[in-house]
Motif scaffolding. Structure first.
Motif, mmCIF file in Angstrom:
data_model
loop_
_atom_site.group_PDB
_atom_site.id
_atom_site.type_symbol
_atom_site.label_atom_id
_atom_site.label_comp_id
_atom_site.label_asym_id
_atom_site.label_seq_id
_atom_site.Cartn_x
_atom_site.Cartn_y
_atom_site.Cartn_z
ATOM 1 N N ARG A 183 0.835 -1.205 0.000
ATOM 2 C CA ARG A 183 0.000 0.000 0.000
ATOM 3 C C ARG A 183 0.870 1.255 0.000
ATOM 4 O O ARG A 183 0.542 2.233 -0.688
ATOM 5 C CB ARG A 183 -0.916 -0.010 1.222
ATOM 6 N N CYS A 184 1.958 1.221 0.730
ATOM 7 C CA CYS A 184 2.883 2.354 0.751
ATOM 8 C C CYS A 184 3.484 2.584 -0.639
ATOM 9 O O CYS A 184 3.551 3.716 -1.121
ATOM 10 C CB CYS A 184 3.985 2.112 1.780
ATOM 11 N N GLU A 199 -2.239 1.717 10.035
ATOM 12 C CA GLU A 199 -1.235 2.380 10.874
ATOM 13 C C GLU A 199 0.169 2.158 10.324
ATOM 14 O O GLU A 199 0.978 3.095 10.259
ATOM 15 C CB GLU A 199 -1.336 1.855 12.307
ATOM 16 N N ARG A 200 0.464 0.915 9.913
ATOM 17 C CA ARG A 200 1.797 0.604 9.381
ATOM 18 C C ARG A 200 2.039 1.317 8.056
ATOM 19 O O ARG A 200 3.143 1.785 7.785
ATOM 20 C CB ARG A 200 1.953 -0.908 9.189
ATOM 21 N N LEU A 232 4.966 5.484 5.134
ATOM 22 C CA LEU A 232 4.942 6.702 4.329
ATOM 23 C C LEU A 232 5.670 7.839 5.032
ATOM 24 O O LEU A 232 6.380 8.617 4.390
ATOM 25 C CB LEU A 232 3.496 7.107 4.035
ATOM 26 N N ALA A 233 5.506 7.915 6.349
ATOM 27 C CA ALA A 233 6.207 8.952 7.106
ATOM 28 C C ALA A 233 7.708 8.727 7.073
ATOM 29 O O ALA A 233 8.495 9.671 6.925
ATOM 30 C CB ALA A 233 5.707 8.969 8.548
ATOM 31 N N SER A 291 10.540 11.286 5.497
ATOM 32 C CA SER A 291 11.697 11.825 6.207
ATOM 33 C C SER A 291 12.987 11.477 5.488
ATOM 34 O O SER A 291 13.935 12.271 5.441
ATOM 35 C CB SER A 291 11.729 11.278 7.645
ATOM 36 N N THR A 292 13.041 10.295 4.861
ATOM 37 C CA THR A 292 14.236 9.896 4.103
ATOM 38 C C THR A 292 14.415 10.811 2.897
ATOM 39 O O THR A 292 15.520 11.258 2.585
ATOM 40 C CB THR A 292 14.109 8.437 3.643
ATOM 41 N N ALA A 293 13.300 11.105 2.231
ATOM 42 C CA ALA A 293 13.368 11.975 1.062
ATOM 43 C C ALA A 293 13.825 13.370 1.448
ATOM 44 O O ALA A 293 14.606 14.023 0.738
ATOM 45 C CB ALA A 293 12.004 12.041 0.381
#
Length: 285
Positions: free
Chosen positions: A206-207, A267-268, A273-274, A278-280
């Motif tokens: 899904r991500c 939730e996962r 996605l979060a 943050s990596t991006a």
């Protein structure tokens, strides 16, 4: 030329009184019950008899009721406990509000005729973004989701979400993947435990799908259109058009039949996605 008139009766029965005033015996009895019209004495046959004064009062009641004055206000005016000018002033305000409501309703009907139903029931901020799509490319479930989003997050939230449905309507491969993921997520019923490996696997998929949707949104230039939406919506807020309930209040009132496994998957997905975001950001710095 001479005219011959029948002598009018001194008193009449309730049916005749009601007919002359343009109402019904039932309404006349109701006027008696609420103290608006004094109940006349009954004749020797046990029936009420209405005289001239009764008829005059009944006619005034009907005239004021036809003008839209409430029966409570009519009674107060007769009892001189409320100035009729104040009553008429409040009635004028009520009629003005009703006229404004009718104007809004006519505008809504005209939008439905122009845009189509049920898309036309959504705010203009949303329908303006979707109006160019060919008929049938938006599914009923898409419109349902936009309806809920508009209620929870307002027209701006739904207008931004519309970008996803534009992409799904124009990218069959992404639509097919969306359908596959939705079916897999729906299969996470109460018989599936939150720690089941399928939950994590589906969250990863899904991500990845959401990231693909985001890339398609950017490639189509829809993200730039979203920036303009903030300017439009800020202008609407300045005019006091934001009358929705808070997002928290909306969510707590909307029923969702989600199994523990499905909630865990959502939730996962949000966590993944979060983390990707943050990596991006770190790479961008």
């Amino acid at each position: 030329m001479t005219y011959s008139f029948a002598m009018p009766p001194r008193q009449v029965k309730i049916g005749d009184a009601a007919a002359f005033a343009g109402t019904t015996p039932r309404a006349v009895r109701h006027y008696h019950q609420i103290g608006l019209l004094p109940e006349p004495e009954r004749g020797v046959d046990g029936r009420r008899r209405y005289g001239y004064d009764d008829m005059i009062r009944l006619l005034w009641i009907r005239k004021m009721a036809e003008a839209g004055i409430s029966l409570d206000d009519v009674r107060a005016a007769f009892e001189e406990t409320r100035d009729i000018g104040d009553v008429l002033g409040r009635l004028e305000e009520t009629l003005a509000a009703q006229e404004a409501d009718i104007k809004r309703q006519r505008a809504a009907i005209q939008r439905l005729q122009a845009v189509g139903s049920p898309l036309g029931l959504l705010s203009e901020l949303v329908t303006d973004r979707l109006g160019h799509l060919p008929p049938g490319t938006l599914r009923p479930a898409d419109l349902d989701a936009l309806l809920v989003t508009e209620r929870v997050f307002g027209p701006l939230g739904a207008a931004i979400q519309a970008s996803v449905f534009i992409v799904l309507a124009t990218h069959p491969d992404l639509r097919a993947e969306q359908d596959r993921l939705d079916a897999a997520e729906a299969a996470l019923d109460d018989s599936v435990k939150p720690e089941d490996p399928r939950v994590e696997e589906l969250a990863v998929q899904r991500c990845a799908h959401q990231m693909a949707l985001d890339r398609a949104v950017e490639a189509a230039g829809l993200d730039a259109a979203e920036e303009k939406l903030f300017e439009i919506y800020d202008a609407d807020l300045a005019e006091g058009k934001d009358t929705q309930m808070s997002a928290f209040e909306s969510v707590t009132k909307m029923p969702y039949d989600l199994s523990p496994a499905r909630k865990r998957c959502m939730e996962r997905t949000a966590q993944l996605l979060a983390m990707d975001g943050s990596t991006a950001t770190t790479r961008g710095d």
